[in-house]
Design a protein around this motif. Sequence first.
Motif, mmCIF file in Angstrom:
data_model
loop_
_atom_site.group_PDB
_atom_site.id
_atom_site.type_symbol
_atom_site.label_atom_id
_atom_site.label_comp_id
_atom_site.label_asym_id
_atom_site.label_seq_id
_atom_site.Cartn_x
_atom_site.Cartn_y
_atom_site.Cartn_z
ATOM 1 N N PRO A 138 0.783 -1.245 0.000
ATOM 2 C CA PRO A 138 0.000 0.000 0.000
ATOM 3 C C PRO A 138 0.808 1.284 0.000
ATOM 4 O O PRO A 138 0.284 2.317 -0.430
ATOM 5 C CB PRO A 138 -0.840 -0.113 1.284
ATOM 6 N N LEU A 139 2.055 1.276 0.483
ATOM 7 C CA LEU A 139 2.805 2.526 0.539
ATOM 8 C C LEU A 139 3.698 2.754 -0.673
ATOM 9 O O LEU A 139 4.426 3.744 -0.724
ATOM 10 C CB LEU A 139 3.635 2.579 1.826
ATOM 11 N N ARG A 140 3.625 1.862 -1.650
ATOM 12 C CA ARG A 140 4.281 2.157 -2.930
ATOM 13 C C ARG A 140 3.419 3.147 -3.707
ATOM 14 O O ARG A 140 2.192 3.099 -3.662
ATOM 15 C CB ARG A 140 4.465 0.880 -3.739
ATOM 16 N N LYS A 141 4.067 4.017 -4.431
ATOM 17 C CA LYS A 141 3.319 5.063 -5.113
ATOM 18 C C LYS A 141 2.531 4.544 -6.301
ATOM 19 O O LYS A 141 1.618 5.235 -6.771
ATOM 20 C CB LYS A 141 4.273 6.183 -5.549
ATOM 21 N N GLU A 142 2.851 3.350 -6.820
ATOM 22 C CA GLU A 142 2.044 2.815 -7.910
ATOM 23 C C GLU A 142 0.804 2.087 -7.408
ATOM 24 O O GLU A 142 -0.023 1.646 -8.200
ATOM 25 C CB GLU A 142 2.865 1.869 -8.788
ATOM 26 N N PHE A 143 0.664 1.953 -6.087
ATOM 27 C CA PHE A 143 -0.508 1.290 -5.529
ATOM 28 C C PHE A 143 -1.695 2.237 -5.655
ATOM 29 O O PHE A 143 -1.722 3.308 -5.052
ATOM 30 C CB PHE A 143 -0.269 0.920 -4.061
ATOM 31 N N VAL A 144 -2.692 1.846 -6.455
ATOM 32 C CA VAL A 144 -3.819 2.710 -6.760
ATOM 33 C C VAL A 144 -4.863 2.604 -5.654
ATOM 34 O O VAL A 144 -5.276 1.512 -5.281
ATOM 35 C CB VAL A 144 -4.437 2.335 -8.116
#
Length: 252
Positions: A138-144
């Motif tokens: 969830p804290l990756r920026k590609e996680f929508v």
Amino acid sequence: MSDDVVGALTEAGIAATKVDSFGPETIDVPAEAWVATHEVLRDEVGLTFFDFLTASDELNDGFRVVTHVADFWGGAHVDHLLVRTLIPRAAPSLASLSGLYAGANWHERETFEMFGITFDGHPNLIPLLLPDGFEGNPLRKEFVLASRIAKPWPGAKEPGESDHAPKAGAPSRRRTLPPGVPDPESWGPRPPGSPDPDPLAPALSAATPARPRRAAGERRTAKQTEPKPVEPAPVEPAPVEPAPVEPKPETE
């Protein structure tokens, strides 16, 4: 304190770099010297208190892992230090600090779960907070954050941007996307046979372009070229005429 820290790490053969920051003093170290750095900080410098470990998603640059260590001395006096390293985005991994600091165990599990970073040598690297079967980090920026599309966004700042706005009387405006939701063209289901999308495309499309920062000299030059406000001309007070003096009556 950072100069002493850099000196101690340099004597140990670790290429540490002091970083300017607005918070605690910060140093950058290579990923391959991650454990050795903290060993020197704990045993030689005296930073025996481990506060936290976390990471930040730097998009194409990879992931930046950060620890905060401290030393308590002289009563209420505390020395703080942030230690950072950068690891590549493809198959990110870093050596575990759980053998040096027991407090790193929990934080590395959380960072593994939220960012997908593997900590080699961790004794029990399993999910910690998310429910069983959860997919993604969830804290990756590609996680929508798709739930913000499925549920009406109540956080509009302008009239007409939210489904909760009045149907009549609101001015016509282009609806804005909720924070964390990229352009629908850059994510979501695709027809069979379509090429795999760039995993960072949602994050890059949702990112707000940074405002370029001006150097100190440019700010000073711009300030000097600004027209100075025109001060009003001083108004001289009107002359005050003395009151007439009546003559005293003559006495016999």
